[in-house]
Design an enzyme around this catalytic site. Structure first.
Site, mmCIF file in Angstrom:
data_model
loop_
_atom_site.group_PDB
_atom_site.id
_atom_site.type_symbol
_atom_site.label_atom_id
_atom_site.label_comp_id
_atom_site.label_asym_id
_atom_site.label_seq_id
_atom_site.Cartn_x
_atom_site.Cartn_y
_atom_site.Cartn_z
ATOM 1 C CE LYS A 16 -107.394 -38.828 71.342
ATOM 2 N NZ LYS A 16 -106.463 -37.764 70.959
ATOM 3 C CE1 TYR A 19 -106.889 -28.526 82.640
ATOM 4 C CE2 TYR A 19 -107.622 -30.676 81.829
ATOM 5 C CZ TYR A 19 -107.283 -29.839 82.878
ATOM 6 O OH TYR A 19 -107.337 -30.319 84.168
ATOM 7 C CG ASN A 58 -114.506 -34.107 80.049
ATOM 8 O OD1 ASN A 58 -115.216 -34.802 79.327
ATOM 9 N ND2 ASN A 58 -113.255 -33.806 79.765
ATOM 10 C CG LEU A 59 -117.601 -35.341 87.356
ATOM 11 C CD1 LEU A 59 -119.111 -35.169 87.510
ATOM 12 C CD2 LEU A 59 -117.145 -36.616 88.072
ATOM 13 N N GLY A 73 -123.115 -46.994 76.826
ATOM 14 C CA GLY A 73 -121.656 -47.135 76.661
ATOM 15 C C GLY A 73 -120.854 -46.764 77.895
ATOM 16 C CB SER A 78 -107.946 -41.339 75.240
ATOM 17 O OG SER A 78 -109.119 -41.537 75.967
ATOM 18 C CB ALA A 79 -108.457 -44.326 79.808
ATOM 19 C CE1 TYR A 111 -110.969 -37.871 71.906
ATOM 20 C CE2 TYR A 111 -111.430 -39.497 73.618
ATOM 21 C CZ TYR A 111 -110.646 -38.465 73.127
ATOM 22 O OH TYR A 111 -109.563 -38.032 73.842
HETATM 23 N N1 NAD Z 1 -108.813 -33.866 78.652
HETATM 24 C C1 NAD Z 1 -108.996 -35.175 78.721
HETATM 25 O O1 NAD Z 1 -109.710 -35.657 79.592
HETATM 26 C C2 NAD Z 1 -108.294 -36.087 77.747
HETATM 27 C C3 NAD Z 1 -108.256 -37.463 78.021
HETATM 28 C C4 NAD Z 1 -107.615 -38.304 77.120
HETATM 29 C C5 NAD Z 1 -107.041 -37.789 75.961
HETATM 30 N N2 NAD Z 1 -107.124 -36.455 75.713
HETATM 31 C C6 NAD Z 1 -106.524 -35.951 74.467
HETATM 32 O O2 NAD Z 1 -105.519 -35.006 74.787
HETATM 33 C C7 NAD Z 1 -105.438 -34.001 73.773
HETATM 34 C C8 NAD Z 1 -105.521 -32.650 74.430
HETATM 35 O O3 NAD Z 1 -106.753 -32.581 75.151
HETATM 36 P P1 NAD Z 1 -107.204 -31.287 75.960
HETATM 37 O O4 NAD Z 1 -107.994 -31.755 77.103
HETATM 38 O O5 NAD Z 1 -106.052 -30.389 76.178
HETATM 39 O O6 NAD Z 1 -108.208 -30.653 74.911
HETATM 40 P P2 NAD Z 1 -108.300 -29.164 74.370
HETATM 41 O O7 NAD Z 1 -109.491 -29.100 73.478
HETATM 42 O O8 NAD Z 1 -108.197 -28.186 75.468
HETATM 43 O O9 NAD Z 1 -106.947 -29.082 73.501
HETATM 44 C C9 NAD Z 1 -106.861 -29.584 72.195
HETATM 45 C C10 NAD Z 1 -106.342 -28.461 71.335
HETATM 46 O O10 NAD Z 1 -106.237 -28.892 69.990
HETATM 47 C C11 NAD Z 1 -106.691 -27.847 69.130
HETATM 48 N N3 NAD Z 1 -107.088 -28.487 67.878
HETATM 49 C C12 NAD Z 1 -108.119 -29.339 67.652
HETATM 50 N N4 NAD Z 1 -108.129 -29.728 66.366
HETATM 51 C C13 NAD Z 1 -107.070 -29.110 65.757
HETATM 52 C C14 NAD Z 1 -106.546 -29.111 64.433
HETATM 53 N N5 NAD Z 1 -107.105 -29.827 63.461
HETATM 54 N N6 NAD Z 1 -105.449 -28.368 64.170
HETATM 55 C C15 NAD Z 1 -104.863 -27.636 65.153
HETATM 56 N N7 NAD Z 1 -105.320 -27.572 66.403
HETATM 57 C C16 NAD Z 1 -106.412 -28.318 66.713
HETATM 58 C C17 NAD Z 1 -107.816 -27.192 69.912
HETATM 59 O O11 NAD Z 1 -108.059 -25.854 69.521
HETATM 60 C C18 NAD Z 1 -107.282 -27.256 71.339
HETATM 61 O O12 NAD Z 1 -106.537 -26.108 71.680
HETATM 62 C C19 NAD Z 1 -106.557 -34.301 72.796
HETATM 63 O O13 NAD Z 1 -106.019 -35.000 71.704
HETATM 64 C C20 NAD Z 1 -107.493 -35.192 73.599
HETATM 65 O O14 NAD Z 1 -108.208 -36.071 72.770
HETATM 66 C C21 NAD Z 1 -107.724 -35.598 76.575
#
Ligand code: NAD
Length: 348
Positions: A163, A12, A210-211, A306, A135-136, A159
């Site tokens: 982070k 995403y 997520n919401l 939580g 992340s927050a 989770y």
């Molecule tokens: N979306 C949110 O609300 C949010 C908030 C805070 C932090 N984050 C962090 O941002 C990052 C991206 O989030 P997102 O929302 O795009 O999630 P997402 O799941 O769409 O993207 C994460 C990507 O990482 C890939 N992935 C996971 N483990 C892997 C591995 N071991 N090797 C290679 N690829 C791997 C997944 O296939 C996915 O495409 C994540 O680290 C997430 O924890 C997201």
């Protein structure tokens, strides 16, 4: 063209971030295991950019960051091609808070061990610039004040702990090799919405947690109703308040962070990436229904263990340091997210 490695780049936030980077003339080497995404997002990115990029600006390799030989190949081939990886934007990770409570080891292994493998190979190939998706959820905010970067770090889920652990690893690496690493930990608040074209968006392969993706699925009849956890929080309408940020504003913040790191001396930055505005769950649902003229049936249920009532960023640091500011409001987030959902009701 400077070569940037994007881990988790078909997901995403990663896929949306590719757009400003490609427009800015970077070459992107995208890697992803596709555990929660599909490479189709890359085809869609190309569709959005039409002729405004060159094919050799993007390459995709399917693989896992825990696989060191795979990572080594990426870095060594880039050197052979005379275009070494100069920085990494590290999105790859699992992100479901509830799954992390059920399967903590999976989260420690994938997120923390995966990051160690990545940082190890970066060190070996002398690539010392990284923007990390934090992340927050690392904060344990119980007050009703916007959160500062210096607020207490007190995650309440595995989770969130992963982070914090990755931030700590980066901090130790920074200390151990003074004047060499440039690190930006971007602590995201709640990214929602989609690119305005509706070609790319959030595409969870499993049931969303997520919401916002749940609101979208309820609105188009894929799910029956939205459950709202708790209606007596001490907030304006009794529902939890969060800081929602348009995904393209978040994408632009990555671009700004990368450029900042390249322009400045080695340093480590921790930045809250949010708008600084709080929106309650009910406000978001009502806004979504109003701007999109649709119905989102909802039901109140028990609070979850939580959960916190108020998580909003104080974004003074990020706006002043990166000279970035969010441009899109909640209406735009709802309109763009719904457009993506309607065009892609079964995902990519
Ligand atoms: N979306 C949110 O609300 C949010 C908030 C805070 C932090 N984050 C962090 O941002 C990052 C991206 O989030 P997102 O929302 O795009 O999630 P997402 O799941 O769409 O993207 C994460 C990507 O990482 C890939 N992935 C996971 N483990 C892997 C591995 N071991 N090797 C290679 N690829 C791997 C997944 O296939 C996915 O495409 C994540 O680290 C997430 O924890 C997201």
């Amino acid at each position: 063209m400077r070569n940037i490695l994007i881990t988790g780049g078909t997901g995403y936030i990663g896929s949306h971030t590719c757009l400003p980077l490609l427009k800015g003339g970077y070459k992107l080497t995208i890697i992803d295991s596709n555990v929660n995404s599909t490479p189709t997002s890359i085809e869609r990115i190309k569709k959005i950019l039409k002729n405004n990029f060159s094919e050799n600006q993007i390459s995709f390799f399917k693989g896992d960051i825990r696989d060191k030989p795979f990572l080594e190949n990426i870095f060594s081939n880039a050197i052979k091609e005379n275009n070494p990886v100069e920085a990494v934007i590290h999105f790859a990770g699992l992100k479901s808070v509830s799954e992390s409570i059920e399967k903590p080891l999976l989260y420690w292994e994938n997120n923390v061990f995966g990051s160690i493998c990545l940082i190890d190979i970066m060190t070996k190939y002398e690539c010392r610039n990284i923007v990390f998706s934090s992340s927050a959820s690392i904060y344990g905010n119980t007050s009703f004040e916007p959160i500062l970067e210096t607020s207490e770090i007190k995650p309440c889920t595995p989770y969130g702990y992963t982070k914090v652990a990755i931030e700590n690893i980066l901090a130790s690496i920074f200390k151990s090799s003074k004047n060499s690493w440039r690190i930006a930990n971007l602590r995201y608040f709640n990214p929602i919405g989609a690119h305005e074209s509706g070609f790319i968006g959030e595409n969870p392969l499993d049931t969303p947690n997520n919401l916002f993706p749940i609101i979208c699925r309820v609105a188009n009849g894929k799910m029956n109703e939205l459950q709202i956890f708790g209606k007596d929080w001490p907030t304006i309408d009794g529902t939890g308040i969060r800081d929602y940020i348009h995904i393209m504003d978040l994408a632009d913040a990555h671009y700004a962070a990368l450029e900042f790191l390249f322009r400045n001396k080695p340093q480590i930055l921790n930045l809250n990436v949010g708008t600084g505005n709080g929106t309650s769950v009910l406000e978001l649902v009502n806004k979504f229904m109003k701007v999109n003229k649709c119905n989102v049936p909802y039901r109140f249920t028990e609070k979850r263990l939580g959960d916190l009532p108020f998580i909003v960023a104080n974004n003074t640091q990020v706006t002043s340091i990166l000279k970035w500011k969010p441009k899109r409001n909640i209406e735009q987030m709802c309109i763009d997210g719904w457009k993506w959902q309607q065009k892609n009701s079964n995902g990519y």
